[in-house]
Write a protein that holds these residues in place. Structure first.
Motif, mmCIF file in Angstrom:
data_model
loop_
_atom_site.group_PDB
_atom_site.id
_atom_site.type_symbol
_atom_site.label_atom_id
_atom_site.label_comp_id
_atom_site.label_asym_id
_atom_site.label_seq_id
_atom_site.Cartn_x
_atom_site.Cartn_y
_atom_site.Cartn_z
ATOM 1 N N CYS A 1 3.377 14.364 -14.452
ATOM 2 C CA CYS A 1 3.855 13.692 -13.252
ATOM 3 C C CYS A 1 2.915 12.512 -12.992
ATOM 4 N N VAL A 2 3.498 11.313 -12.954
ATOM 5 C CA VAL A 2 2.704 10.087 -12.853
ATOM 6 C C VAL A 2 3.050 9.395 -11.540
ATOM 7 N N LEU A 3 2.023 8.881 -10.870
ATOM 8 C CA LEU A 3 2.247 8.148 -9.622
ATOM 9 C C LEU A 3 1.418 6.873 -9.665
ATOM 10 N N ASN A 4 2.105 5.738 -9.587
ATOM 11 C CA ASN A 4 1.417 4.448 -9.539
ATOM 12 C C ASN A 4 0.405 4.287 -10.663
ATOM 13 N N GLY A 5 0.763 4.739 -11.838
ATOM 14 C CA GLY A 5 -0.121 4.550 -12.983
ATOM 15 C C GLY A 5 -1.226 5.580 -13.101
ATOM 16 N N MET A 6 -1.186 6.615 -12.234
ATOM 17 C CA MET A 6 -2.175 7.683 -12.356
ATOM 18 C C MET A 6 -1.464 8.993 -12.641
ATOM 19 N N GLU A 7 -2.056 9.786 -13.536
ATOM 20 C CA GLU A 7 -1.488 11.098 -13.809
ATOM 21 C C GLU A 7 -1.897 12.003 -12.666
ATOM 22 N N ILE A 8 -0.933 12.498 -11.902
ATOM 23 C CA ILE A 8 -1.312 13.400 -10.816
ATOM 24 C C ILE A 8 -1.058 14.863 -11.179
ATOM 25 N N GLY A 9 -0.453 15.099 -12.337
ATOM 26 C CA GLY A 9 -0.269 16.483 -12.720
ATOM 27 C C GLY A 9 0.385 16.594 -14.073
ATOM 28 N N HIS B 1 8.307 31.552 -19.462
ATOM 29 C CA HIS B 1 7.620 31.048 -18.270
ATOM 30 C C HIS B 1 7.063 29.657 -18.500
ATOM 31 N N GLY B 2 6.720 29.006 -17.415
ATOM 32 C CA GLY B 2 6.133 27.673 -17.488
ATOM 33 C C GLY B 2 5.443 27.346 -16.185
ATOM 34 N N GLY B 3 4.664 26.275 -16.206
ATOM 35 C CA GLY B 3 3.915 25.965 -14.997
ATOM 36 C C GLY B 3 3.435 24.542 -14.986
ATOM 37 N N ILE B 4 2.597 24.280 -14.009
ATOM 38 C CA ILE B 4 2.076 22.932 -13.837
ATOM 39 C C ILE B 4 0.793 23.015 -13.020
ATOM 40 N N ALA B 5 -0.027 21.971 -13.135
ATOM 41 C CA ALA B 5 -1.193 21.834 -12.260
ATOM 42 C C ALA B 5 -1.213 20.398 -11.758
ATOM 43 N N LEU B 6 -1.335 20.258 -10.447
ATOM 44 C CA LEU B 6 -1.405 18.920 -9.847
ATOM 45 C C LEU B 6 -2.816 18.721 -9.299
ATOM 46 N N GLY B 7 -3.346 17.526 -9.463
ATOM 47 C CA GLY B 7 -4.705 17.252 -8.989
ATOM 48 C C GLY B 7 -4.711 16.981 -7.489
ATOM 49 N N LEU B 8 -5.174 17.962 -6.729
ATOM 50 C CA LEU B 8 -5.147 17.800 -5.273
ATOM 51 C C LEU B 8 -6.049 16.649 -4.820
ATOM 52 N N ASP B 9 -7.227 16.546 -5.428
ATOM 53 C CA ASP B 9 -8.159 15.484 -5.024
ATOM 54 C C ASP B 9 -7.514 14.112 -5.200
ATOM 55 N N ARG B 10 -6.886 13.909 -6.360
ATOM 56 C CA ARG B 10 -6.258 12.625 -6.644
ATOM 57 C C ARG B 10 -5.097 12.363 -5.683
ATOM 58 N N ASP C 1 0.818 -1.218 0.000
ATOM 59 C CA ASP C 1 0.000 0.000 0.000
ATOM 60 C C ASP C 1 0.848 1.262 0.000
ATOM 61 N N ASP C 2 2.024 1.174 0.591
ATOM 62 C CA ASP C 2 2.827 2.392 0.734
ATOM 63 C C ASP C 2 3.973 2.443 -0.272
ATOM 64 N N GLN C 3 3.780 1.776 -1.409
ATOM 65 C CA GLN C 3 4.769 1.926 -2.472
ATOM 66 C C GLN C 3 4.347 3.062 -3.391
ATOM 67 N N TYR C 4 5.216 4.020 -3.605
ATOM 68 C CA TYR C 4 4.880 5.185 -4.391
ATOM 69 C C TYR C 4 5.879 5.340 -5.527
ATOM 70 N N ASN C 5 5.482 4.934 -6.725
ATOM 71 C CA ASN C 5 6.364 5.057 -7.885
ATOM 72 C C ASN C 5 6.049 6.329 -8.661
ATOM 73 N N PHE C 6 6.824 7.349 -8.366
ATOM 74 C CA PHE C 6 6.692 8.611 -9.102
ATOM 75 C C PHE C 6 7.511 8.538 -10.382
ATOM 76 N N LEU C 7 7.085 9.310 -11.347
ATOM 77 C CA LEU C 7 7.695 9.235 -12.670
ATOM 78 C C LEU C 7 7.363 10.504 -13.438
ATOM 79 N N TRP C 8 8.343 11.046 -14.128
ATOM 80 C CA TRP C 8 8.049 12.103 -15.107
ATOM 81 C C TRP C 8 7.911 11.476 -16.475
ATOM 82 N N VAL C 9 6.829 11.750 -17.153
ATOM 83 C CA VAL C 9 6.726 11.367 -18.554
ATOM 84 C C VAL C 9 6.919 12.639 -19.368
#
Lengths: 597, 597
Positions: free
Chosen positions: B484-492, B537-546, B429-437
């Motif tokens: 930004c991908v975490l455990n197969g979900m796009e978080i941002g 300039h550049g930016g990002i949006a991360l899904g807080l709910d997710r 449950d506490d494995q967190y695979n972060f990844l930049w695509v």
């Protein structure tokens, strides 16, 4: 890709000799005998950059330099000679001799000068159209900076007090009482509409029923108002709610919060606890429920004095249930005819028949058309209670209590402006008179509607000892409401809420006479929720926009909102609102009426 | 008014003998030989309270006690005997002997048990109807608590990085491309509409033009989507934008932010920097642009191998420009007929004609209807590159490249589920695979529209070395976009933006073929703003709910939203949306269409 080594407000004398890279906007551009001087600006400040066109690497680009272009320079920090030192700038003792220049973007000539003093006078619509340029001015950036600081101070303080930040929906149920709502057609539920939440009131009470105990949110709220001078269709409140507390807890909490905001943003220590004033005292002494106590000019009641007066206007007003009040506009006896006419117009706009006054000359002569009707005793009492001296100006109001208060309250404020103009009243920019106004009536009788209306909202709990008056004398019932007032502006308000389902139902149905089916439709779920163990609770909402406008000493909340709307609700920068496509309207099952209606 | 001395999770053995006042909800109620035991609950936990009915002060109220009633008790802390100690509760070594009882509110019997395990199985609509009760469960409160903590961690981190929190309008201009918008009729501008902002994208870019340099906001965003399983009409993103940065700066910033959130919320140290993977590698190896790298089962390309294959299906696909790919579902050779049918249905739903496979028995026998067409060389290459062992199951895909990737990507995920069910794949449950695509194509050709469409949005800057391909080979141009991908979900996701007005105009008009008048109407003001010195300039949006749903290990974002809507966009608690009054509609100059349409 470039990396700046310093911001434009970082270099000092002890950096002399360092190689640096700066990036920013060309704020000013001067040519001194072929040498180009640029004040380079970023959000932190300015640094002078010197371009020697003899430098080969610069030659080509240098003649492309324009105001407001974005450039990156690398060079060496050098000391300025004593004569060249600019003591107004923190970086004024140094300059950077540029050795390379990259122009990241050029700029056309801006439509108005980006200068803090001059630009304030530029047509506001033009500035809103180019909001992204107007915001480049340091004073405008500072407004955003202070707002961010105030938000952070709020969150830090409430977090330490163990509040949870919880987001509540903007897409809410329509409750067409109170201020006008924005409606949002629901595509998935044709013919039905959301309303944009005017406040999180109902949701935050549900969070208390849910046992959250301490909730806060910097909540976006929406009101479709006919935009008055200083309103915005969307605004932000510091919204919070707590369980198991009484009014004293709330005063202490909010005093602590505001203390923290003032400290973090202005490094000012505001004294606490705040003074408290009852609604009745506020109205009687200041003619308004948000008294500006930074100056005196208090209103006094002379109804007893004039009860049997020979001046029939006063005597008759009192006989028919009205009051006579007066205040001394200290030192304003030189008010001009024009100013007096203005004041009279103000009084009339509030329903006065005229504006009675006594002018006391510098020589001590009392002058007034109505003076002849006054007895010596009446004059003596006025003299004593209003502390009348040479050069004063006394105004009277005579009408129903609330109208008299309102009229003199406004005349008092306008008189204060006239005194300020004359330099006889001075209020320091950094004077902050906080005040709790309390003991509001729970409801007021609305003549037009023919029924009682909640003074604030129908969820406010009565003061416990007044509950028994609910049936017999509703207007005497005081609510557990509190307003937080600063320098004559209401910066927040809240109340201890009703948490007993039977009492809430009684207020809705028996006192406010809202029809049972409407109560059920709009508030049924709240009444139901209260039956499952609702805790005693209360809350408050503070106007963040207003607070920041006071912190930054700006007159309008639109100055402290990044992208405000005009009074017609338009965003001049991007031209919202705009027309929808037929396909969009079809999908929503709505159509636009004949606009000629 | 009551003042509690302690919360319900505060008392310990060394408090024995103290007089205390507690307040909370009756969580459980038990009678042991006439003595009443109550577990009193507040948001922090539980404390056992003992009521001896012999106590005169309690007698009267005691029989009014009900589950979920709100009570206040005063009493003395006593130690529990060893046998009575509850080691599961932090307060399990003590109890409070009540000496007084105030019932602040009683509760009717709740419509479902407020029990963490049982209630998860209660019909969700019922729970949404009584959301204020469902939220009383400690696990639901914990979701809100973690969300608040994650928000605070975000703000603290970004504040330290000198970001300003700036609020941008929700009432925005309609830009009817992309996701469907909510429209808001403007009363002051009849016939015109605002759109609720889908994101602060344009406003935040304007803030960069304004020289703010570092902006963030926990921004409420609105999308009128046909609600899929886990979407909400309003949601929150951690939205930020920076000037004078490149992609590396953004990776570092966001890695730091996520590290801080995980540390503050879970006390977990996530390793940084995150691995990076190109879009092409992600598709080739995982069949999806958001790979779940917590398990392997990588996809391999066998197009070269089967180019001249005797298996005409493979050979023909490759000859017509397609690809043949395969992956080894390690150890899944015991997949049932039913499971295989399910997998085939999945493949077909994505446009496959069937799902070719080879089953390798525990004895090492290869079984497949297509095996007879394979040469020994082909089998040997499969064996080697897929590391085929006894008990494995190999799946094939043969079609256009993107379709083949998508099919095998989905089959890979479903195969992983089947392996998990069998206990052959276990993911903590506490494995967190972060990844930049990274290195997405800037645009994709849309067959239906007959033109290129921006892969993400039209403001994304091309990779500098690809700019020259914009005209000659648009589909080869890579964008400076990052997911930004975490455990197969796009978080941002985000990008470096275009800041050059000419390039932005070219992308709009020449590449995306948006008609000039539409460009002018929708984006004209942005193009104009860029002419006045727009910074890189550049930016990002991360899904807080997710993010919060992952932190709390909940499957749905509605579990971490205080008051979510149903899939039909309804708030079951307060019955929004609802009908508007004729007066409301008249004021807005709109009417509802015939709903029979």
């Amino acid at each position: 890709m470039m990396k700046r080594t310093h911001t434009c407000n970082a270099l000092r004398k002890n950096d002399v000799g360092k190689s640096v890279t700066l990036i920013g906007w060309v704020d000013t551009l001067r040519d001194h005998g072929g040498i180009q001087f640029v004040d380079l600006r970023d959000r932190t400040g300015l640094t002078q950059v010197v371009f020697d066109p003899q430098h080969a690497a610069l030659k080509e680009d240098l003649h492309h330099l324009r105001h407001e272009s974005v450039i990156e320079i690398s060079g060496t920090v050098s000391a300025r000679g004593e004569a060249e030192t600019n003591s107004k700038l923190p970086t004024g003792e140094i300059e950077v001799s540029a050795e390379s220049l990259i122009i990241h973007n050029t700029s056309e000539t801006p439509p108005f000068p980006l200068d803090d003093e001059k630009t304030d006078k530029v047509n506001e619509d033009l500035r809103l159209h180019y909001r992204y340029l107007d915001l480049r001015r340091p004073s405008m950036y500072n407004n955003l900076f202070v707002r961010s600081k105030a938000s952070k101070a709020t969150r830090d303080f409430l977090d330490e007090q163990e509040f949870l930040e919880i987001e509540t929906p903007c897409l809410f149920k329509s409750t067409p009482e109170g201020a006008r709502e924005f409606l949002v057609p629901s595509r998935l539920n044709p013919g039905k509409f959301y309303a944009l939440a005017q406040s999180p009131q109902q949701y935050k009470q549900m969070l208390m029923v849910a046992g959250v105990e301490r909730y806060y949110q910097l909540a976006r709220c929406f009101r479709d108002e006919d935009l008055r001078a200083d309103r915005q269709p969307e605004f932000t409140q510091i919204d919070l709610e707590m369980s198991f507390i009484d009014r004293e807890d709330m005063y202490e909490l909010i005093e602590g919060l505001l203390k923290r905001i003032w400290k973090d943003c202005l490094n000012v220590d505001i004294p606490t606890p705040f003074p408290r004033m009852s609604f009745e005292d506020a109205m009687n002494q200041y003619g308004v429920d948000k008294p500006d106590t930074r100056f005196d000019l208090k209103i006094e009641d002379f109804s007893d004095c004039f009860k049997k007066s020979g001046f029939k206007v006063f005597q008759g007003t009192i006989a028919s249930g009205g009051v006579v009040k007066a205040f001394n506009a200290k030192g304003l006896s030189d008010a001009t005819q024009g100013e007096m006419r203005e004041l009279e117009n103000t009084a009339k706009s509030l329903g006065a028949k005229g504006l009675a006054f006594i002018r006391i000359t510098e020589e001590g002569e009392w002058k007034s058309p109505i003076l002849k009707f006054f007895s010596e005793e009446e004059k003596a009492e006025l003299q004593e209670r209003l502390n009348i001296e040479n050069g004063d100006l006394v105004f009277f109001g005579a009408a129903e209590w609330d109208r008299t208060c309102a009229i003199l309250g406004r005349i008092r404020l306008e008189a204060a402006q006239l005194l300020k103009k004359r330099g006889r009243l001075s209020i320091p920019d950094d004077q902050y008179n906080f005040l709790w106004v309390i003991e509001f009536p729970l409801m007021l009788f609305d003549e037009e509607e023919g029924r009682y209306m909640a003074t604030h909202h129908p969820f406010t709990s009565p003061v416990p000892e007044d509950i028994e008056l609910l049936d017999s004398d509703p207007k005497a019932v005081r609510g557990q409401h509190y307003d937080c007032v600063l320098n004559g502006m209401e910066i927040g308000g809240g109340s201890i809420r009703i948490h007993q389902p039977a009492l809430q139902k009684k207020v809705f149905e028996d006192i406010l006479k809202i029809p049972v089916d409407i109560v059920e439709e709009r508030f049924g779920y709240m009444l139901k929720s209260f039956k499952y163990g609702a805790p005693p609770h209360g809350g408050i909402a503070l106007g963040l926009d207003r607070i920041v406008s006071i912190l930054t000493n700006r007159p309008y909340i639109r100055d402290v909102i990044a992208f405000p709307k005009t009074q017609r609700g338009q965003d001049l920068m991007n031209d919202a609102p705009s027309t929808a496509t037929p396909a969009q309207l079809r999908a929503l099952h709505i159509e636009v009426n004949d606009l000629e209606d």
